[in-house]
Design a protein around this motif. Structure first.
Motif, mmCIF file in Angstrom:
data_model
loop_
_atom_site.group_PDB
_atom_site.id
_atom_site.type_symbol
_atom_site.label_atom_id
_atom_site.label_comp_id
_atom_site.label_asym_id
_atom_site.label_seq_id
_atom_site.Cartn_x
_atom_site.Cartn_y
_atom_site.Cartn_z
ATOM 1 N N VAL A 1 -4.943 -4.805 18.624
ATOM 2 C CA VAL A 1 -4.108 -5.976 18.872
ATOM 3 C C VAL A 1 -3.814 -6.061 20.366
ATOM 4 C CG1 VAL A 1 -3.030 -5.933 16.586
ATOM 5 C CG2 VAL A 1 -1.992 -4.626 18.457
ATOM 6 N N ASP A 2 -3.436 -7.262 20.818
ATOM 7 C CA ASP A 2 -3.113 -7.456 22.228
ATOM 8 C C ASP A 2 -1.788 -6.807 22.608
ATOM 9 O OD1 ASP A 2 -5.439 -8.918 22.629
ATOM 10 O OD2 ASP A 2 -4.470 -10.824 22.131
ATOM 11 N N ASP A 3 -0.870 -6.730 21.630
ATOM 12 C CA ASP A 3 0.462 -6.209 21.912
ATOM 13 C C ASP A 3 1.032 -5.602 20.638
ATOM 14 O OD1 ASP A 3 3.025 -5.650 22.721
ATOM 15 O OD2 ASP A 3 3.543 -7.702 23.291
ATOM 16 N N ILE A 4 1.334 -4.296 20.662
ATOM 17 C CA ILE A 4 1.854 -3.654 19.455
ATOM 18 C C ILE A 4 3.285 -4.089 19.142
ATOM 19 C CG2 ILE A 4 0.357 -1.633 19.551
ATOM 20 C CD1 ILE A 4 2.683 -0.086 20.816
ATOM 21 N N ALA A 5 3.918 -4.828 20.076
ATOM 22 C CA ALA A 5 5.263 -5.356 19.818
ATOM 23 C C ALA A 5 5.226 -6.719 19.139
ATOM 24 C CB ALA A 5 6.045 -5.460 21.130
ATOM 25 N N ASP A 6 4.040 -7.251 18.879
ATOM 26 C CA ASP A 6 3.892 -8.541 18.205
ATOM 27 C C ASP A 6 4.519 -8.458 16.803
ATOM 28 O OD1 ASP A 6 2.953 -10.821 16.839
ATOM 29 O OD2 ASP A 6 1.067 -10.827 17.941
ATOM 30 N N PRO A 7 5.388 -9.411 16.434
ATOM 31 C CA PRO A 7 6.003 -9.397 15.095
ATOM 32 C C PRO A 7 4.976 -9.402 13.964
ATOM 33 C CG PRO A 7 7.121 -10.979 16.510
ATOM 34 C CD PRO A 7 5.917 -10.506 17.260
ATOM 35 N N ARG A 8 3.782 -9.888 14.237
ATOM 36 C CA ARG A 8 2.702 -9.880 13.245
ATOM 37 C C ARG A 8 2.405 -8.459 12.770
ATOM 38 N NH1 ARG A 8 -2.839 -9.491 14.872
ATOM 39 N NH2 ARG A 8 -4.323 -10.148 13.255
ATOM 40 N N VAL A 9 2.550 -7.481 13.659
ATOM 41 C CA VAL A 9 2.305 -6.082 13.315
ATOM 42 C C VAL A 9 3.257 -5.632 12.209
ATOM 43 C CG1 VAL A 9 2.489 -3.717 14.194
ATOM 44 C CG2 VAL A 9 1.317 -5.471 15.554
ATOM 45 N N ASP A 10 4.543 -5.963 12.352
ATOM 46 C CA ASP A 10 5.535 -5.567 11.345
ATOM 47 C C ASP A 10 5.228 -6.165 9.985
ATOM 48 O OD1 ASP A 10 7.366 -4.054 13.057
ATOM 49 O OD2 ASP A 10 7.750 -5.972 14.011
ATOM 50 N N ARG A 11 4.653 -7.351 9.985
ATOM 51 C CA ARG A 11 4.354 -8.040 8.734
ATOM 52 C C ARG A 11 3.101 -7.482 8.055
ATOM 53 N NH1 ARG A 11 3.217 -12.552 10.816
ATOM 54 N NH2 ARG A 11 1.033 -12.859 10.235
ATOM 55 N N LEU A 12 2.070 -7.199 8.850
ATOM 56 C CA LEU A 12 0.778 -6.827 8.274
ATOM 57 C C LEU A 12 0.701 -5.359 7.849
ATOM 58 C CD1 LEU A 12 -1.724 -8.697 10.641
ATOM 59 C CD2 LEU A 12 -0.954 -9.380 8.348
ATOM 60 N N GLY A 13 1.443 -4.475 8.523
ATOM 61 C CA GLY A 13 1.342 -3.049 8.224
ATOM 62 C C GLY A 13 1.578 -2.702 6.767
ATOM 63 N N PRO A 14 2.731 -3.073 6.197
ATOM 64 C CA PRO A 14 2.992 -2.726 4.798
ATOM 65 C C PRO A 14 2.015 -3.371 3.810
ATOM 66 C CG PRO A 14 5.026 -3.333 5.937
ATOM 67 C CD PRO A 14 3.895 -3.690 6.848
ATOM 68 N N VAL A 15 1.511 -4.557 4.155
ATOM 69 C CA VAL A 15 0.604 -5.264 3.245
ATOM 70 C C VAL A 15 -0.756 -4.568 3.185
ATOM 71 C CG1 VAL A 15 -0.525 -7.462 2.736
ATOM 72 C CG2 VAL A 15 1.781 -7.446 3.689
ATOM 73 N N LEU A 16 -1.288 -4.188 4.361
ATOM 74 C CA LEU A 16 -2.597 -3.536 4.378
ATOM 75 C C LEU A 16 -2.524 -2.111 3.830
ATOM 76 C CD1 LEU A 16 -5.554 -3.868 5.021
ATOM 77 C CD2 LEU A 16 -5.086 -3.210 7.393
ATOM 78 N N THR A 17 -1.397 -1.445 3.998
ATOM 79 C CA THR A 17 -1.227 -0.078 3.486
ATOM 80 C C THR A 17 -1.524 -0.004 1.988
ATOM 81 O OG1 THR A 17 0.410 0.553 5.150
ATOM 82 C CG2 THR A 17 0.463 1.762 3.083
ATOM 83 N N THR A 18 -1.136 -1.044 1.250
ATOM 84 C CA THR A 18 -1.288 -1.038 -0.213
ATOM 85 C C THR A 18 -2.357 -2.011 -0.692
ATOM 86 O OG1 THR A 18 0.498 -2.686 -0.390
ATOM 87 C CG2 THR A 18 1.117 -0.353 -0.554
ATOM 88 N N HIS A 19 -3.236 -2.474 0.206
ATOM 89 C CA HIS A 19 -4.263 -3.441 -0.188
ATOM 90 C C HIS A 19 -5.246 -2.818 -1.179
ATOM 91 C CE1 HIS A 19 -7.501 -6.409 0.095
ATOM 92 N NE2 HIS A 19 -6.621 -7.221 0.668
ATOM 93 N N ALA A 20 -5.761 -3.644 -2.057
ATOM 94 C CA ALA A 20 -6.640 -3.167 -3.131
ATOM 95 C C ALA A 20 -7.935 -2.544 -2.617
ATOM 96 C CB ALA A 20 -6.972 -4.325 -4.079
#
Length: 275
Positions: free
Chosen positions: A167-186
């Motif tokens: 990512v361009d910036d690890i402080a991007d709010p998108r990071v907070d949103r995507l992390g938990p979702v991908l952790t449990t992705h099928a």
């Protein structure tokens, strides 16, 4: 019966270390681990780590790992440094000597450089989807649709499953949103640790990791290894990389396929306790 533990951390990734060398092998109750991991009503930690007699005769000791939710883990890079430092302080291993330890994912070699610094041979990164495991064909990068967008990541096993997103910036709010979702992705049958990597240069990466079973942590040793390995596989990193996590910095060295990956970083004692 009361149980003694040692609270330790590796650049902010914290553990309760328990000495089970005199006990029969056991698996702790998941609910009990979760209760102890609670930072308000328990000890508070990212993982519980046991030190036990080795199952493999080529190894000096075995260590077990359980996440904050009580689920078992195959490997923990910051944790194994703490195990080595604990064994050194106990007099069980010597300084500047390679020692083979047995993890749930197999043997690793550790070397205590001084009281607070440990080098670990983390093995060779494994990009085989079956080893991760990942239910997708093998490619340099993979793409899934998440939260209304296509998200690309590299995937690798460091004894546990990792997805790495640049990512361009690890402080991007998108990071907070995507992390938990991908952790449990099928696509990850056993879940995944998800690292968000910001490339600063060929020898430096900034990283945040959402760990399966623990959530956002201040540091993830295997996550730093995974980020460096994926970056190098994509031509984005030099063989020696400094990985900056919220809790501190790790040095990762990997010279590509056919070579093992080495991680160097600190291990710190916090306090002793009894529960």
């Amino acid at each position: 019966m009361p149980s003694r533990f040692t609270k330790m951390h590796g650049i902010g990734n914290d553990f309760a270390i328990v000495d089970w060398r005199e006990d029969a092998p056991r698996v702790p109750n998941a609910a009990r681990v979760a209760a102890l991991a609670d930072r308000h009503t328990g000890v508070g930690f990212d993982q519980l780590i046991s030190i036990e007699p080795a199952r493999d005769p080529s190894c000096a000791f075995y260590y077990g790992i359980w996440n904050a939710d009580g689920s078992p883990s195959g490997q923990c890079g910051n944790g194994v440094r703490c195990v080595a430092a604990w064994l050194y302080r106990d007099g069980a291993i010597e300084r500047d000597t390679d020692v083979r330890l047995e993890s749930p994912s197999g043997p690793v070699t550790v070397r205590v450089l001084d009281e607070g610094t440990v080098v670990v041979d983390m093995g060779e990164p494994n990009f085989d989807p079956a080893a991760i495991p990942l239910d997708m064909p093998r490619h340099a990068t993979h793409t899934v649709h998440l939260e209304g967008e296509d998200v690309s990541f590299g995937a690798v096993s460091m004894g546990n499953p990792h997805a790495v997103l640049f990512v361009d910036d690890i402080a991007d709010p998108r990071v907070d949103r995507l992390g938990p979702v991908l952790t449990t992705h099928a696509v990850f049958p056993k879940g995944a640790n998800v690292g968000f990597a910001q490339r600063v240069g060929p020898d430096r990466i900034r990283l945040r990791v959402h760990e399966r079973g623990a959530g956002w942590t201040r540091a993830c040793g295997t996550g730093a290894c995974a980020a460096a390995a994926v970056a190098q596989s994509l031509g984005l990193a030099a063989p020696v990389v400094q990985v900056d996590l919220p809790g501190g910095t790790l040095t990762i060295e990997w010279h590509g396929p056919g070579h093992t990956l080495w991680m160097t970083g600190p291990a710190a004692f916090v306090f002793e306790g009894e529960v």
